[in-house]
Design a protein around this motif. Structure first.
Motif, PDB file in Angstrom:
ATOM      1  N   GLU A   1      16.830  -9.467 -55.262  1.00 11.81           N
ATOM      2  CA  GLU A   1      16.870  -9.016 -53.808  1.00 11.81           C
ATOM      3  C   GLU A   1      15.636  -9.916 -53.245  1.00 11.81           C
ATOM      4  N   SER A   2      14.506 -10.141 -54.153  1.00 13.11           N
ATOM      5  CA  SER A   2      13.471 -10.540 -53.603  1.00 13.11           C
ATOM      6  C   SER A   2      13.572 -12.330 -53.083  1.00 13.11           C
ATOM      7  N   THR A   3      14.600 -12.592 -53.913  1.00 12.05           N
ATOM      8  CA  THR A   3      14.815 -14.035 -53.371  1.00 12.05           C
ATOM      9  C   THR A   3      15.951 -14.164 -52.447  1.00 12.05           C
ATOM     10  N   LYS A   4      17.268 -13.278 -52.701  1.00 15.46           N
ATOM     11  CA  LYS A   4      18.455 -13.388 -51.986  1.00 15.46           C
ATOM     12  C   LYS A   4      17.942 -12.962 -50.338  1.00 15.46           C
ATOM     13  N   ASN A   5      17.069 -12.170 -50.437  1.00 16.27           N
ATOM     14  CA  ASN A   5      16.843 -11.341 -49.120  1.00 16.27           C
ATOM     15  C   ASN A   5      15.436 -12.013 -48.692  1.00 16.27           C
ATOM     16  N   ASP A   6      14.801 -13.031 -48.978  1.00 22.41           N
ATOM     17  CA  ASP A   6      13.482 -13.375 -48.553  1.00 22.41           C
ATOM     18  C   ASP A   6      13.623 -14.138 -47.174  1.00 22.41           C
ATOM     19  N   PRO A   7      12.795 -13.627 -46.473  1.00 20.06           N
ATOM     20  CA  PRO A   7      12.831 -14.312 -44.966  1.00 20.06           C
ATOM     21  C   PRO A   7      12.634 -16.014 -45.029  1.00 20.06           C
ATOM     22  N   GLU A   8      12.016 -16.399 -46.185  1.00 19.57           N
ATOM     23  CA  GLU A   8      11.778 -17.882 -46.042  1.00 19.57           C
ATOM     24  C   GLU A   8      13.130 -18.640 -46.678  1.00 19.57           C
ATOM     25  N   ARG A   9      14.087 -17.937 -47.274  1.00 19.16           N
ATOM     26  CA  ARG A   9      15.441 -18.288 -47.653  1.00 19.16           C
ATOM     27  C   ARG A   9      15.974 -18.578 -46.341  1.00 19.16           C
ATOM     28  N   PHE A  10      16.246 -17.321 -45.495  1.00 16.74           N
ATOM     29  CA  PHE A  10      16.773 -17.370 -44.127  1.00 16.74           C
ATOM     30  C   PHE A  10      16.318 -18.605 -43.289  1.00 16.74           C
ATOM     31  N   LYS A  11      14.910 -18.820 -43.152  1.00 13.04           N
ATOM     32  CA  LYS A  11      14.592 -19.739 -42.490  1.00 13.04           C
ATOM     33  C   LYS A  11      14.702 -21.180 -42.860  1.00 13.04           C
ATOM     34  N   LYS A  12      14.745 -21.188 -44.152  1.00  4.73           N
ATOM     35  CA  LYS A  12      15.257 -22.684 -44.753  1.00  4.73           C
ATOM     36  C   LYS A  12      16.564 -22.950 -44.687  1.00  4.73           C
ATOM     37  N   ALA A  13      17.668 -21.768 -44.714  1.00  4.72           N
ATOM     38  CA  ALA A  13      18.993 -22.040 -44.520  1.00  4.72           C
ATOM     39  C   ALA A  13      19.271 -22.445 -43.150  1.00  4.72           C
ATOM     40  N   PHE A  14      18.571 -21.822 -42.038  1.00  2.00           N
ATOM     41  CA  PHE A  14      18.749 -21.992 -40.543  1.00  2.00           C
ATOM     42  C   PHE A  14      17.965 -23.060 -40.174  1.00  2.00           C
ATOM     43  N   ASP A  15      17.509 -23.916 -40.782  1.00  2.00           N
ATOM     44  CA  ASP A  15      16.538 -24.828 -40.406  1.00  2.00           C
ATOM     45  C   ASP A  15      17.123 -25.664 -39.164  1.00  2.00           C
ATOM     46  N   ASP A  16      16.687 -25.924 -38.142  1.00  6.06           N
ATOM     47  CA  ASP A  16      17.080 -26.252 -36.893  1.00  6.06           C
ATOM     48  C   ASP A  16      18.256 -25.700 -36.188  1.00  6.06           C
ATOM     49  N   VAL A  17      18.532 -24.171 -36.559  1.00  8.11           N
ATOM     50  CA  VAL A  17      19.358 -23.531 -35.749  1.00  8.11           C
ATOM     51  C   VAL A  17      18.699 -22.692 -34.739  1.00  8.11           C
ATOM     52  N   PRO A  18      18.761 -22.450 -33.805  1.00 12.41           N
ATOM     53  CA  PRO A  18      18.014 -21.867 -32.768  1.00 12.41           C
ATOM     54  C   PRO A  18      18.043 -20.140 -33.163  1.00 12.41           C
ATOM     55  N   ARG A  19      16.813 -19.637 -33.224  1.00 17.44           N
ATOM     56  CA  ARG A  19      16.713 -18.489 -33.651  1.00 17.44           C
ATOM     57  C   ARG A  19      17.528 -17.395 -32.950  1.00 17.44           C
ATOM     58  N   ASN A  20      17.811 -17.764 -31.797  1.00 15.70           N
ATOM     59  CA  ASN A  20      18.579 -16.768 -31.030  1.00 15.70           C
ATOM     60  C   ASN A  20      20.234 -16.739 -31.337  1.00 15.70           C
ATOM     61  N   VAL A  21      20.527 -17.932 -32.186  1.00 15.40           N
ATOM     62  CA  VAL A  21      21.963 -17.829 -32.595  1.00 15.40           C
ATOM     63  C   VAL A  21      22.275 -17.143 -33.912  1.00 15.40           C
ATOM     64  N   TRP A  22      21.106 -17.081 -34.842  1.00 16.94           N
ATOM     65  CA  TRP A  22      21.301 -16.412 -36.151  1.00 16.94           C
ATOM     66  C   TRP A  22      20.565 -14.962 -36.124  1.00 16.94           C
ATOM     67  N   HIS A  23      21.270 -13.998 -36.809  1.00 20.22           N
ATOM     68  CA  HIS A  23      20.622 -12.667 -36.823  1.00 20.22           C
ATOM     69  C   HIS A  23      20.961 -11.980 -38.280  1.00 20.22           C
ATOM     70  N   VAL A  24      19.945 -11.664 -38.968  1.00 22.49           N
ATOM     71  CA  VAL A  24      20.107 -11.006 -40.402  1.00 22.49           C
ATOM     72  C   VAL A  24      20.148  -9.348 -39.961  1.00 22.49           C
ATOM     73  N   PHE A  25      21.137  -8.648 -40.525  1.00 23.96           N
ATOM     74  CA  PHE A  25      21.164  -7.248 -40.020  1.00 23.96           C
ATOM     75  C   PHE A  25      21.509  -6.563 -41.420  1.00 23.96           C
ATOM     76  N   GLU A  26      21.063  -5.245 -41.441  1.00 21.93           N
ATOM     77  CA  GLU A  26      21.594  -4.215 -42.321  1.00 21.93           C
ATOM     78  C   GLU A  26      22.581  -3.195 -41.754  1.00 21.93           C
ATOM     79  N   ASP A  27      22.424  -3.000 -40.596  1.00 19.31           N
ATOM     80  CA  ASP A  27      23.327  -1.835 -40.064  1.00 19.31           C
ATOM     81  C   ASP A  27      24.479  -2.596 -39.140  1.00 19.31           C
ATOM     82  N   PRO A  28      25.549  -2.548 -39.230  1.00 19.02           N
ATOM     83  CA  PRO A  28      26.342  -3.223 -38.117  1.00 19.02           C
ATOM     84  C   PRO A  28      26.393  -2.856 -36.714  1.00 19.02           C
ATOM     85  N   ASN A  29      25.555  -1.624 -36.572  1.00 19.77           N
ATOM     86  CA  ASN A  29      25.239  -1.197 -35.344  1.00 19.77           C
ATOM     87  C   ASN A  29      24.475  -2.126 -34.372  1.00 19.77           C
ATOM     88  N   GLU A  30      23.639  -2.848 -35.205  1.00 23.25           N
ATOM     89  CA  GLU A  30      22.585  -3.946 -34.443  1.00 23.25           C
ATOM     90  C   GLU A  30      23.397  -5.014 -33.785  1.00 23.25           C
TER      91      GLU A  30
END
Length: 409
Positions: free
Chosen positions: A367-396
């Motif tokens: 989990e430390s690798t799969k859910n690392d904020p840096e992983r998401f930051k790298k995966a979504f490089d050049d993707v506007p921050r308001n476009v992508w969202h990482v969630f745990e609860d679907p209610n979000e």
């Protein structure tokens, strides 16, 4: 000794070549290479005639094909989504899978193997479930065959099938006046085949592209034994809150078409389709080819080269609906963030939102690798921050979906 086809070997090479570094690390940590070494052979899947074998290299142009025999063969007609081409004509990609009935000679051996590995040997109910789900992975595939369907009163030939026992045809839908969100059903003519549903979707509006495992269906395991158990023995369960979220999306975004993209092999289509029909909106299921000759291929199918596979399939969907806005929904267990990030960079105006479920509580997953904020930051490089969202609860996601209503095309 029966040898693997050239196309199957090429497919294996491409899959291995496209395995990412993270996939290699994850597979090694979970013991996949060692586990796969002694998995049962499935060579009988490729027990077809010399004529079918040789002529299948000609693909859809094969003049030596045969029609399916309703007494010996069966065909799956996969549900699909119709789109309008540039001149407004409705078309659909129709996929059919061809098999020889009850031809899985290795059935009892494989059922026993899986039951033993998951610790449920001699449990008759469990073995019955395993047998039902594993049968389509063992039955012989049927290359160089065709099937005729009744499509809105017109007989249309599908195929012939290629070396993988699958045919893919871009077909113009007969008739006029079809409406957005309309559904029609089609049957095979003189063949033992499933009923096919075609869902019509106009060129503009919203659409949803969703992963399956650990996005909408519980898997919650990164181990080979766990995957065998959840796939072939356990009753499938939805991720808590996701069926309600998808209903909300349907209501708020005017019944968008849904595409369910998974690295699972197409042989699991009836199992996954039943699950989807029980809990989620109807839609097109896009599953992976299965050109392998042992059960280890099933595991590698799910865990190798998934990013390249998904990006390729999403590009196909883009050719059908280039003017729709897509919501991409996935999870952190495999390569959904990287796949969706790559698609956004290629088609930034096409992707309206990316939602990634952060999966936790999986013992075999780092989990430390799969859910690392840096992983998401790298995966979504050049993707506007308001476009992508990482969630745990679907209610979000409810307010985020509601906000999309104002930006529909």
């Amino acid at each position: 000794m029966q040898h693997e086809s050239a196309s199957a070997m090429a497919g294996h090479a491409r899959q291995h070549y496209q395995e990412t570094e993270q996939e290699h690390i994850s597979r090694s940590q979970s013991g996949f290479p060692d586990f796969e070494k002694d998995m049962p052979s499935l060579v009988n899947r490729f027990s077809f005639s010399l004529k079918d074998n040789l002529s299948s290299y000609l693909g859809s142009k094969n003049p030596f094909y045969s029609n399916v025999d309703p007494q010996k063969d069966y065909v799956w007609l996969l549900d699909n989504t119709a789109y309008q081409n540039r001149i407004g004509r409705w078309k659909a990609e129709i996929v059919a899978a061809y098999f020889v009935k009850n031809s899985g000679k290795d059935l009892s051996e494989v059922v026993g193997y899986i039951a033993d590995k998951i610790g449920m040997a001699k449990d008759e109910k469990v073995e019955e479930t395993i047998e039902q789900r594993i049968q389509p992975l063992l039955d012989s595939i049927l290359p160089a065959h065709a099937v005729t369907i009744d499509l809105q009163g017109v007989d249309v030939r599908l195929g012939p099938s290629g070396r993988d026992g699958i045919s893919t045809d871009e077909i113009a839908i007969p008739g006029h006046g079809y409406k957005d969100d309309q559904v029609i059903t089609s049957q095979a003519v003189k063949a033992d085949a499933t009923t096919m549903r075609t869902h019509f979707a106009s060129p503009k509006g919203w659409a949803v592209l969703s992963d399956i495992d650990d996005t909408i269906k519980k898997t919650l395991t990164a181990s080979p034994i766990g995957i065998l158990k959840t796939t072939f023995a356990d009753e499938p369960e939805p991720i808590r809150g996701m069926p309600e979220l998808y209903k909300h999306i349907v209501q708020k975004l005017d019944s968008p078409p849904f595409f369910y993209l998974s690295a699972s092999p197409y042989n699991l289509y009836p199992f996954l389709r039943d699950f989807r029909e029980t809990y989620y909106p109807s839609g097109t299921m896009i599953l992976r080819d299965a050109s392998w000759m042992n059960l280890a291929g099933f595991l590698s199918n799910l865990t190798q080269g998934t990013e390249a596979y998904k990006v390729d399939r999403i590009e196909k969907v883009h050719t059908w609906f280039p003017k729709r806005k897509f919501i991409c929904i996935g999870d952190s267990t495999q390569t959904d963030p990287e796949s969706y990030g790559e698609i956004y960079r290629r088609h930034p105006k096409w992707i309206g939102a990316i939602f990634i479920r952060k999966v936790t509580g999986v013992a075999e997953m780092d989990e430390s690798t799969k859910n690392d904020p840096e992983r998401f930051k790298k995966a979504f490089d050049d993707v506007p921050r308001n476009v992508w969202h990482v969630f745990e609860d679907p209610n979000e996601l409810y307010t985020k979906v509601d906000a999309l209503v104002q930006t529909a095309t």
